[in-house]
Design a protein around this motif. Structure first.
Motif, short mmCIF file in Angstrom:
data_model
loop_
_atom_site.label_atom_id
_atom_site.label_comp_id
_atom_site.label_asym_id
_atom_site.label_seq_id
_atom_site.Cartn_x
_atom_site.Cartn_y
_atom_site.Cartn_z
N LEU A 270 70.02 -11.42 99.88
CA LEU A 270 68.99 -12.31 99.33
C LEU A 270 69.09 -12.43 97.83
O LEU A 270 68.89 -13.51 97.26
CB LEU A 270 67.61 -11.77 99.74
CG LEU A 270 67.24 -11.88 101.21
CD1 LEU A 270 65.95 -11.12 101.48
CD2 LEU A 270 67.09 -13.33 101.63
N ALA A 276 67.54 -20.70 94.12
CA ALA A 276 67.44 -21.56 95.29
C ALA A 276 67.57 -23.01 94.88
O ALA A 276 66.97 -23.46 93.89
CB ALA A 276 66.11 -21.34 95.98
N LYS A 279 63.26 -25.30 97.95
CA LYS A 279 62.21 -24.32 98.25
C LYS A 279 62.42 -23.70 99.63
O LYS A 279 62.57 -24.42 100.61
CB LYS A 279 60.83 -25.01 98.20
CG LYS A 279 59.66 -24.07 98.34
CD LYS A 279 58.37 -24.86 98.19
CE LYS A 279 57.16 -23.95 98.29
NZ LYS A 279 55.89 -24.71 98.15
N GLN A 280 62.49 -22.36 99.65
CA GLN A 280 62.69 -21.65 100.91
C GLN A 280 61.41 -21.71 101.77
O GLN A 280 60.32 -21.91 101.25
CB GLN A 280 63.05 -20.18 100.64
CG GLN A 280 64.36 -20.02 99.90
CD GLN A 280 64.65 -18.53 99.59
OE1 GLN A 280 63.77 -17.70 99.78
NE2 GLN A 280 65.88 -18.24 99.12
N ARG A 284 61.18 -16.60 104.64
CA ARG A 284 62.33 -16.20 103.83
C ARG A 284 61.93 -15.98 102.38
O ARG A 284 62.42 -15.04 101.72
CB ARG A 284 63.42 -17.28 103.93
CG ARG A 284 64.72 -16.89 103.21
CD ARG A 284 65.79 -17.96 103.42
NE ARG A 284 67.01 -17.57 102.73
CZ ARG A 284 67.93 -16.73 103.19
NH1 ARG A 284 67.74 -16.19 104.40
NH2 ARG A 284 69.03 -16.45 102.51
N ALA A 285 60.96 -16.81 101.90
CA ALA A 285 60.52 -16.64 100.51
C ALA A 285 59.83 -15.29 100.31
O ALA A 285 60.04 -14.60 99.31
CB ALA A 285 59.56 -17.78 100.14
N THR A 288 62.49 -12.67 100.17
CA THR A 288 63.19 -12.70 98.88
C THR A 288 62.34 -12.06 97.79
O THR A 288 62.83 -11.26 96.97
CB THR A 288 63.52 -14.15 98.50
OG1 THR A 288 64.33 -14.73 99.54
CG2 THR A 288 64.27 -14.21 97.19
N CYS A 306 63.57 -17.81 95.10
CA CYS A 306 62.96 -18.35 96.32
C CYS A 306 62.55 -19.80 96.20
O CYS A 306 62.27 -20.45 97.21
CB CYS A 306 61.74 -17.50 96.70
SG CYS A 306 60.38 -17.63 95.53
N TRP A 308 59.80 -20.95 94.88
CA TRP A 308 58.34 -21.11 94.86
C TRP A 308 57.83 -20.96 93.45
O TRP A 308 58.56 -20.54 92.54
CB TRP A 308 57.68 -20.06 95.77
CG TRP A 308 57.85 -20.39 97.24
CD1 TRP A 308 59.01 -20.40 97.94
CD2 TRP A 308 56.82 -20.74 98.13
NE1 TRP A 308 58.81 -20.72 99.24
CE2 TRP A 308 57.42 -20.95 99.40
CE3 TRP A 308 55.45 -20.92 98.06
CZ2 TRP A 308 56.73 -21.33 100.53
CZ3 TRP A 308 54.76 -21.28 99.19
CH2 TRP A 308 55.39 -21.49 100.41
#
Length: 335
Positions: A270, A276, A279-280, A284-285, A288, A306, A308
């Motif tokens: 990760l 990224a 946006k994951q 998953r975010a 991470t 991630c 975000w």
């Protein structure tokens, strides 16, 4: 007549007597006081009520003490009689004196009513009380005689009952003595039979004890053998459990190491993915952010990894700080 009726009659007599005495005293004071005022020296008219009060006080003493003596069955002798008649005569003379001096026969007769009524009431009350006292004494004597007769009859009945009870006890004692002798004979015969039975029972008990002792010895030997066998099996079982525990601990350590290695690989995957491009997804975010938090990376770097916002990542960092023992959700993060 019972005691309640006698007390009621005495109460009525006492109340009536004192009502008459009180009325006569009041009437005497009101009648005699003007006469004494006219015959008192000038300036001493205020002493006019003293004489009627003194005479009436003597009347009260005579009536009261006569009632007490009559209730007790006593007699005061000649002096109380003299005082009673003297006070009555004085009261009569003082009440009719004013009318007699004026030669008013009607007034004298009218004023003589209260003193004469007082004199006759005192004598009559005394006679009534003496008669009541005599009747009470006679009644008490009669009750005492009846009580003595009842007690004597009760004593005679008690003596007769005691004689019957004594005869019954003597008869019972004779029967008991004969019964005891019979029972003693039966007991001796029974004792002889029981002694023989006890000897036989004792011999049988000794034989049973020998047999039981031998059986106990055999059971004890078997228990010792079984105990030794159980101890051997328990030692072997304990050794097996110890070996299994060591093997289980070794497996758990290997499994833990594999799990840590897998988590480390996932975390490295990760973190090594770089910033990224898009946006994951949230799962998953979160994985991470957890990996970045465990690696000690800054919030901004975790946000770049991630995709975000920095605020959302800061909130996740704060959650991880508040729950430091939380397990990171890495399952499926690399999917």
């Amino acid at each position: 007549m019972n005691a309640v009726q006698i007390r009621s009659a005495e109460k009525a007599l006492s109340v009536g007597t004192w009502l008459i005495v009180g009325g006569a005293m009041l009437f005497s004071i009101l009648t005699v006081t003007p006469l004494m005022e006219r015959h008192s020296p000038k300036g001493w008219e205020w002493t006019a009520p003293i004489l009627p009060l003194v005479v009436d006080a003597a009347v009260v003493i005579v009536v009261r003490l006569d009632s007490v003596l009559a209730a007790l069955g006593g007699h005061g002798g000649r002096w109380p009689i003299a005082l009673r008649w003297m006070t009555g005569a004085m009261t009569l003379a003082l009440n009719v004196a004013d009318s007699a001096l004026k030669k008013d026969l009607v007034g004298a007769a009218v004023h003589a009513v209260a003193p004469l009524l007082l004199i006759v009431t005192a004598e009559t009350g005394l006679a009534y009380r003496r008669a009541i006292t005599a009747a009470q004494a006679a009644r008490e004597a009669q009750l005492k005689a009846e009580r003595a007769e009842r007690e004597q009859a009760a004593n005679e009945r008690r003596e007769a009952q005691e004689r019957r009870q004594r005869e019954e006890r003597e008869h019972a004692a004779l029967l008991a003595r004969e019964q005891r002798e019979h029972e003693a004979l039966i007991a001796r015969e029974q004792t002889a039979r029981e002694e023989a039975a006890r000897r036989e029972e004792r011999e049988r008990a000794e034989a049973r004890e020998r047999a039981e002792r031998e059986a106990r010895e055999r059971r004890e030997q078997m228990r010792e053998q079984q105990q030794a066998e159980r101890e051997r099996l328990e030692r072997e079982a304990a050794q097996r459990r110890e070996l299994e525990a060591r093997e289980r601990e070794a497996r758990e350590r290997r499994e833990q190491m594999r799990e840590q290695q897998r988590a480390e690989r996932e975390r490295q995957a990760l973190l090594s993915a770089g910033p990224a491009v898009e946006k994951q997804d949230e799962t998953r975010a979160r994985a991470t952010v957890r990996a970045a938090f465990d690696a000690g990376l800054p919030v901004r770097t975790a946000a770049e990894l991630c995709g975000w916002s920095v605020g959302w990542v800061s909130t996740r960092y704060q959650e991880h700080r508040d729950t430091p023992t939380a397990v990171p959700a890495l399952e499926g993060a690399t999917a």
